[in-house]
Design a protein around this motif. Structure first.
Motif: not given
Length: 74
Positions: A6-12, A68-70
């Motif tokens: 979630f945090l990665r998606a928001v940042e991206t 999601r990470q690759e």
């Protein structure tokens, strides 16, 4: 979706505005709570992500699978 995803998606998606949005934006779909409050109350990160996407008019093609990470190459 995990909290880290979630945090990665928001940042991206929101870049420099990410922290402000999750801390300050009150989302009616989450019972008039911010994303941070909803996370603290145990709401599923996926539900929070989708509510944030709706509120911020993120196109549907950028909502699913976000954060999601690759997969690692073997």
């Amino acid at each position: 979706m995990r909290r880290s995803e979630f945090l990665r998606a928001v940042e991206t998606e929101f870049q420099a505005r990410a922290a402000s949005l999750i801390n300050d934006l009150v989302l009616s779909a989450l019972g008039n709570r911010t994303a941070v409050e909803a996370l603290a109350d145990g709401a599923p990160p996926r539900d929070i992500w989708l509510a944030l996407c709706v509120e911020m008019d993120v196109p549907e093609n950028r909502r699913h699978g976000a954060g999601r990470q690759e997969p690692r190459r073997r």
